[in-house]
Write a protein that holds these residues in place. Structure first.
Motif, PDB file in Angstrom:
ATOM      1  N   PRO A 130       0.827  -1.207   0.000  1.00  0.00           N
ATOM      2  CA  PRO A 130       0.000   0.000   0.000  1.00  0.00           C
ATOM      3  C   PRO A 130       0.860   1.256   0.000  1.00  0.00           C
ATOM      4  CG  PRO A 130       0.006  -1.009   2.168  1.00  0.00           C
ATOM      5  CD  PRO A 130       0.709  -1.970   1.262  1.00  0.00           C
ATOM      6  N   ALA A 131       0.229   2.363  -0.275  1.00  0.00           N
ATOM      7  CA  ALA A 131       0.950   3.633  -0.367  1.00  0.00           C
ATOM      8  C   ALA A 131       1.671   3.980   0.926  1.00  0.00           C
ATOM      9  CB  ALA A 131      -0.026   4.748  -0.747  1.00  0.00           C
ATOM     10  N   ALA A 132       1.089   3.618   2.057  1.00  0.00           N
ATOM     11  CA  ALA A 132       1.718   3.935   3.340  1.00  0.00           C
ATOM     12  C   ALA A 132       3.053   3.208   3.496  1.00  0.00           C
ATOM     13  CB  ALA A 132       0.777   3.568   4.485  1.00  0.00           C
ATOM     14  N   TYR A 133       3.154   1.970   2.998  1.00  0.00           N
ATOM     15  CA  TYR A 133       4.420   1.243   3.043  1.00  0.00           C
ATOM     16  C   TYR A 133       5.461   1.955   2.186  1.00  0.00           C
ATOM     17  CZ  TYR A 133       2.194  -2.968   5.091  1.00  0.00           C
ATOM     18  OH  TYR A 133       1.549  -3.860   5.901  1.00  0.00           O
ATOM     19  N   LEU A 134       5.074   2.303   0.966  1.00  0.00           N
ATOM     20  CA  LEU A 134       6.001   2.945   0.035  1.00  0.00           C
ATOM     21  C   LEU A 134       6.452   4.302   0.546  1.00  0.00           C
ATOM     22  CD1 LEU A 134       4.170   2.054  -3.291  1.00  0.00           C
ATOM     23  CD2 LEU A 134       6.207   0.947  -2.335  1.00  0.00           C
ATOM     24  N   ALA A 135       5.566   4.984   1.268  1.00  0.00           N
ATOM     25  CA  ALA A 135       5.930   6.293   1.816  1.00  0.00           C
ATOM     26  C   ALA A 135       7.078   6.177   2.812  1.00  0.00           C
ATOM     27  CB  ALA A 135       4.711   6.939   2.483  1.00  0.00           C
ATOM     28  N   VAL A 136       7.113   5.062   3.551  1.00  0.00           N
ATOM     29  CA  VAL A 136       8.180   4.862   4.528  1.00  0.00           C
ATOM     30  C   VAL A 136       9.534   4.787   3.828  1.00  0.00           C
ATOM     31  CG1 VAL A 136       9.150   3.270   6.238  1.00  0.00           C
ATOM     32  CG2 VAL A 136       6.692   3.742   6.221  1.00  0.00           C
ATOM     33  N   LEU A 140      13.156   7.472   3.397  1.00  0.00           N
ATOM     34  CA  LEU A 140      14.540   7.114   3.700  1.00  0.00           C
ATOM     35  C   LEU A 140      15.502   7.546   2.604  1.00  0.00           C
ATOM     36  CD1 LEU A 140      13.871   3.534   5.103  1.00  0.00           C
ATOM     37  CD2 LEU A 140      14.342   5.605   6.422  1.00  0.00           C
ATOM     38  N   GLN A 141      14.995   7.702   1.383  1.00  0.00           N
ATOM     39  CA  GLN A 141      15.807   8.128   0.245  1.00  0.00           C
ATOM     40  C   GLN A 141      17.016   7.218   0.043  1.00  0.00           C
ATOM     41  OE1 GLN A 141      16.614  12.294   0.997  1.00  0.00           O
ATOM     42  NE2 GLN A 141      14.597  12.917   0.297  1.00  0.00           N
ATOM     43  N   LEU A 142      16.761   5.924   0.050  1.00  0.00           N
ATOM     44  CA  LEU A 142      17.821   4.940  -0.151  1.00  0.00           C
ATOM     45  C   LEU A 142      17.743   4.375  -1.563  1.00  0.00           C
ATOM     46  CD1 LEU A 142      17.589   2.940   3.203  1.00  0.00           C
ATOM     47  CD2 LEU A 142      19.293   4.654   2.595  1.00  0.00           C
ATOM     48  N   THR A 165      24.766  -2.025   4.287  1.00  0.00           N
ATOM     49  CA  THR A 165      25.739  -2.414   5.301  1.00  0.00           C
ATOM     50  C   THR A 165      25.187  -2.141   6.696  1.00  0.00           C
ATOM     51  OG1 THR A 165      26.819  -0.248   5.425  1.00  0.00           O
ATOM     52  CG2 THR A 165      27.599  -1.785   3.713  1.00  0.00           C
ATOM     53  N   ASP A 166      25.820  -2.763   7.681  1.00  0.00           N
ATOM     54  CA  ASP A 166      25.407  -2.541   9.065  1.00  0.00           C
ATOM     55  C   ASP A 166      25.522  -1.068   9.438  1.00  0.00           C
ATOM     56  OD1 ASP A 166      26.289  -5.330   8.661  1.00  0.00           O
ATOM     57  OD2 ASP A 166      25.812  -5.584  10.775  1.00  0.00           O
ATOM     58  N   THR A 167      26.595  -0.438   8.997  1.00  0.00           N
ATOM     59  CA  THR A 167      26.813   0.970   9.308  1.00  0.00           C
ATOM     60  C   THR A 167      25.755   1.851   8.664  1.00  0.00           C
ATOM     61  OG1 THR A 167      29.194   0.590   9.502  1.00  0.00           O
ATOM     62  CG2 THR A 167      28.462   2.869   9.175  1.00  0.00           C
ATOM     63  N   GLU A 168      25.400   1.544   7.424  1.00  0.00           N
ATOM     64  CA  GLU A 168      24.371   2.324   6.750  1.00  0.00           C
ATOM     65  C   GLU A 168      23.033   2.214   7.464  1.00  0.00           C
ATOM     66  OE1 GLU A 168      25.162   2.498   2.027  1.00  0.00           O
ATOM     67  OE2 GLU A 168      25.053   0.470   2.849  1.00  0.00           O
ATOM     68  N   LEU A 169      22.683   1.002   7.872  1.00  0.00           N
ATOM     69  CA  LEU A 169      21.412   0.827   8.566  1.00  0.00           C
ATOM     70  C   LEU A 169      21.427   1.550   9.908  1.00  0.00           C
ATOM     71  CD1 LEU A 169      18.660  -0.655   8.276  1.00  0.00           C
ATOM     72  CD2 LEU A 169      19.628  -2.469   9.688  1.00  0.00           C
TER      73      LEU A 169
END
Length: 249
Positions: A130-136, A140-142, A165-169
């Motif tokens: 749904p749109a709400a999932y995609l909005a999340v 994040l702009q990943l 990567t762990d650092t990115e997350l």
């Protein structure tokens, strides 16, 4: 009102003021404490979670969880806190079982290590999010690919990132706009779990968890219940029967 023994516990840590805090309220056997009173106590403590335990028979305790605003369906760190109180502070003998909303939770202990048996909550892949999932993920702009999963037992959204990567997350900023928050709340989600395969030698999964209903998306420090979703997901996807999980909150 009856008097209670009350403890505050920092769970999932060996350091004071670390991990995730919980209050544990021991209700005397036979005392009847209504939901409104339990909620008032949890609100007064204003900790991430308050656990209420009451002896039912020689080895079984009832267990209920409350965050500061409402009863909770399931909480891992407060269950660990309750087990610690009974085993280490009150010298309760084994076997020990908690009767909870998610079933019978068995507790064991070897040396200083407490083991909890939690139910498995496998999520399902969401092929048409749904749109709400995609909005999340848009917030994040990943550039990393993301797959959406939903755990119906807890009503959690799980977003599995590929190649991160762990650092990115760990360093990823998640400060959703009000419109994104409104979309999430409209789905009545309990939590959002960001997870990926770890690239370290010490862990198989790396995750962050955001409590939607309680805190309107502030981050949770350590989340046992979310890993009842991550563990079966990683078993299904990667064939792992044992998972070492790192929550980088």
């Amino acid at each position: 009102m009856p008097s209670f023994d009350i403890y505050t516990v920092d769970a999932f840590t060996a350091m004071a003021f670390g991990g995730n805090a919980a209050a544990v309220v021991v209700i005397p056997p036979g005392e009847d404490v209504d939901t409104a009173t339990k909620q008032a106590i949890a609100s007064e403590f204003n900790l991430p979670m308050t656990a209420f335990i009451q002896l039912q028979n020689s080895s079984e305790y009832s267990l209920q969880w409350f965050n500061p605003v409402s009863p909770a369906a399931f909480c891992g760190h407060a269950t660990l806190a309750a087990a610690h109180v009974l085993l280490n502070e009150r010298q309760t003998p084994l076997p020990l079982v908690f009767d909870s909303r998610v079933g019978m939770l068995r507790v064991s202990k070897q040396n200083d290590m407490i083991t909890l048996e939690f139910p498995s909550n496998p999520p399902t892949l969401v092929t048409n999010p749904p749109a709400a999932y995609l909005a999340v993920t848009n917030e994040l702009q990943l550039t990393h690919r993301a797959a959406f999963y939903h755990a119906p037992q807890l009503n959690d959204l799980v977003i599995l990132f590929d190649g991160i990567t762990d650092t990115e997350l760990a360093s990823m900023e998640f400060a959703p706009s009000q419109s994104t928050i409104d979309g999430i709340l409209a789905l009545n989600l309990r939590a959002i779990v960001f997870v990926a395969r770890s690239h370290t030698e010490d862990a198989d999964s790396v995750a962050r968890v955001f409590n939607v209903l309680h805190d309107r998306v502030p981050e949770d420090q350590v989340t046992g219940s979310a890993h009842t979703i991550v563990a079966p997901l990683f078993h299904t996807l990667y064939g792992m029967s044992t998972i070492r999980a790192h929550q980088c909150s």
